[in-house]
Design an enzyme around this catalytic site. Sequence first.
Site, PDB file in Angstrom:
ATOM      1  N   ASP A 124       1.850   3.825   2.943  1.00  0.00           N
ATOM      2  CA  ASP A 124       0.835   4.698   2.348  1.00  0.00           C
ATOM      3  C   ASP A 124       1.454   5.881   1.590  1.00  0.00           C
ATOM      4  O   ASP A 124       1.600   5.815   0.374  1.00  0.00           O
ATOM      5  CB  ASP A 124      -0.154   5.168   3.435  1.00  0.00           C
ATOM      6  CG  ASP A 124      -1.529   5.505   2.884  1.00  0.00           C
ATOM      7  OD1 ASP A 124      -1.739   5.381   1.672  1.00  0.00           O
ATOM      8  OD2 ASP A 124      -2.403   5.893   3.689  1.00  0.00           O
ATOM      9  N   ASP A 125       1.791   6.949   2.311  1.00  0.00           N
ATOM     10  CA  ASP A 125       2.382   8.147   1.688  1.00  0.00           C
ATOM     11  C   ASP A 125       3.560   8.583   2.557  1.00  0.00           C
ATOM     12  O   ASP A 125       3.472   9.552   3.323  1.00  0.00           O
ATOM     13  CB  ASP A 125       1.333   9.272   1.629  1.00  0.00           C
ATOM     14  CG  ASP A 125       0.116   8.873   0.820  1.00  0.00           C
ATOM     15  OD1 ASP A 125       0.189   8.924  -0.422  1.00  0.00           O
ATOM     16  OD2 ASP A 125      -0.895   8.464   1.423  1.00  0.00           O
ATOM     17  N   HIS A 139       1.377   4.890  -2.334  1.00  0.00           N
ATOM     18  CA  HIS A 139       1.042   5.795  -3.445  1.00  0.00           C
ATOM     19  C   HIS A 139       2.344   6.448  -3.879  1.00  0.00           C
ATOM     20  O   HIS A 139       2.960   7.180  -3.082  1.00  0.00           O
ATOM     21  CB  HIS A 139       0.044   6.857  -2.976  1.00  0.00           C
ATOM     22  CG  HIS A 139      -1.212   6.288  -2.401  1.00  0.00           C
ATOM     23  ND1 HIS A 139      -2.361   6.137  -3.139  1.00  0.00           N
ATOM     24  CD2 HIS A 139      -1.495   5.800  -1.163  1.00  0.00           C
ATOM     25  CE1 HIS A 139      -3.306   5.602  -2.366  1.00  0.00           C
ATOM     26  NE2 HIS A 139      -2.809   5.379  -1.170  1.00  0.00           N
ATOM     27  N   HIS A 158       0.864  -1.195   0.000  1.00  0.00           N
ATOM     28  CA  HIS A 158       0.000   0.000   0.000  1.00  0.00           C
ATOM     29  C   HIS A 158       0.893   1.235   0.000  1.00  0.00           C
ATOM     30  O   HIS A 158       1.316   1.714   1.048  1.00  0.00           O
ATOM     31  CB  HIS A 158      -0.918  -0.034   1.226  1.00  0.00           C
ATOM     32  CG  HIS A 158      -1.924   1.080   1.271  1.00  0.00           C
ATOM     33  ND1 HIS A 158      -3.128   0.961   1.919  1.00  0.00           N
ATOM     34  CD2 HIS A 158      -1.909   2.332   0.756  1.00  0.00           C
ATOM     35  CE1 HIS A 158      -3.814   2.083   1.805  1.00  0.00           C
ATOM     36  NE2 HIS A 158      -3.085   2.949   1.108  1.00  0.00           N
ATOM     37  N   GLU A 201     -11.233   3.397   5.968  1.00  0.00           N
ATOM     38  CA  GLU A 201     -10.166   4.241   6.540  1.00  0.00           C
ATOM     39  C   GLU A 201     -10.880   5.299   7.388  1.00  0.00           C
ATOM     40  O   GLU A 201     -10.825   5.262   8.608  1.00  0.00           O
ATOM     41  CB  GLU A 201      -9.332   4.874   5.419  1.00  0.00           C
ATOM     42  CG  GLU A 201      -8.213   5.792   5.929  1.00  0.00           C
ATOM     43  CD  GLU A 201      -7.430   6.496   4.808  1.00  0.00           C
ATOM     44  OE1 GLU A 201      -7.914   6.555   3.660  1.00  0.00           O
ATOM     45  OE2 GLU A 201      -6.327   7.011   5.117  1.00  0.00           O
ATOM     46  N   HIS A 244      -9.525   1.220  -1.284  1.00  0.00           N
ATOM     47  CA  HIS A 244      -9.477   1.791   0.062  1.00  0.00           C
ATOM     48  C   HIS A 244     -10.897   1.696   0.620  1.00  0.00           C
ATOM     49  O   HIS A 244     -11.852   2.138  -0.039  1.00  0.00           O
ATOM     50  CB  HIS A 244      -9.076   3.259   0.000  1.00  0.00           C
ATOM     51  CG  HIS A 244      -7.619   3.512  -0.245  1.00  0.00           C
ATOM     52  ND1 HIS A 244      -6.932   2.967  -1.289  1.00  0.00           N
ATOM     53  CD2 HIS A 244      -6.726   4.271   0.447  1.00  0.00           C
ATOM     54  CE1 HIS A 244      -5.665   3.386  -1.230  1.00  0.00           C
ATOM     55  NE2 HIS A 244      -5.515   4.181  -0.194  1.00  0.00           N
TER      56      HIS A 244
END
Length: 340
Positions: free
Chosen positions: A279-280, A20, A18, A201, A198
């Site tokens: 994630d980020d 991005h 996961h 969340e 997603h």
Amino acid sequence: MSFNIDNFIMGLPKTELHLHLEGSLEPAQMFEFAKRNNVEIPYKTIDEVKQAYEFTQLQDFLNIYYTGMNVLLKEQDFFDLTAAYLNRVATDNTKHVEVFFDPQGHTNRGIAFETAVTGIHNALTQVGSELGISFKLIICFLRHLDEASAINTLKDAIKFKHLIDGVGLDSSELGHPPSKFVNVFKMARDEGFKLVAHAGEEGPVEYIYEALDLLNIDRIDHGNSCMNDPKLVARIAKEKIALTVCPLSNTKLCVVDDMKNHPLKKMLDAGIVATINSDDPAYFGGYMNDNYSAVANALNLSKADLVQLAKNGFTGSFLSPEEINKHLIAIDQYAENYAN
Ligand code: HPA
Ligand code: ZN
């Protein structure tokens, strides 16, 4: 000598399921791309950028994330972004990545789908093989846009099907349920793409049911809100539907109030195939080992928990059973040979 969690984490063979790519854009790189592409950014210094990264909810982050990606214009930018990410996660002993990008975040600014996908895929192939990291590439539809736009994006993806393994769903969750994208996910499945979304969340548990029952997804991104529904927890565990959990993202976006209250351990104890991901990372303060360490220390995870999490990363991946098995053996060997 007592068991050193951080040391053990460092050498564990890992996956990232996961991530991005646009969320791996580090502030220094944002300035570099802005300069070489002559793009204005609303910050004067790297410190100013970092100060802007204070979020109380997903949308606060997304506003800044979409501004950040404006510096990506050319194929080389997408290549360099992806190469930098791979070099960074190689230092965390990451062996396999399944990464997202947001085509509409680029095509809506006049950047061709081909520009982004070619730069990203070339880096994954070339730099990934130099570093010994295998990969899958997943495009995400922006759920705040309509389904027609997602269908146009899927048509672009079909032209580059040889480069793309799956489709996903991201961006503003509340008010944009999976049910909005039933047709495009059906089309994607018929084309042979793997499906993820997603769900849960910020959104309610109903969004997870919709993702599973209406979109027929293979894996859930985040999925935290399933913990409010014991029946769903039992189903996710029984059907071995992996969750891509993102600890530092959860605390940074206030999905979880404190890492000590993170549901990861409860997920593992319920038999869920929970995995750890970043994630980020450029926005949320850490890559793979930072995420493992933060949650493992806060929840006092055991060596067995960490081994399970690393294994879940491979069993929850889209690698073949043979490839998965090879990695599981390597994890067992590492754990057996690790001197406490
Ligand atoms: N959630 C939803 N959309 C996103 C995220 C996220 O954490 N990161 C990038 N797009
Ligand atoms: Zn995400």
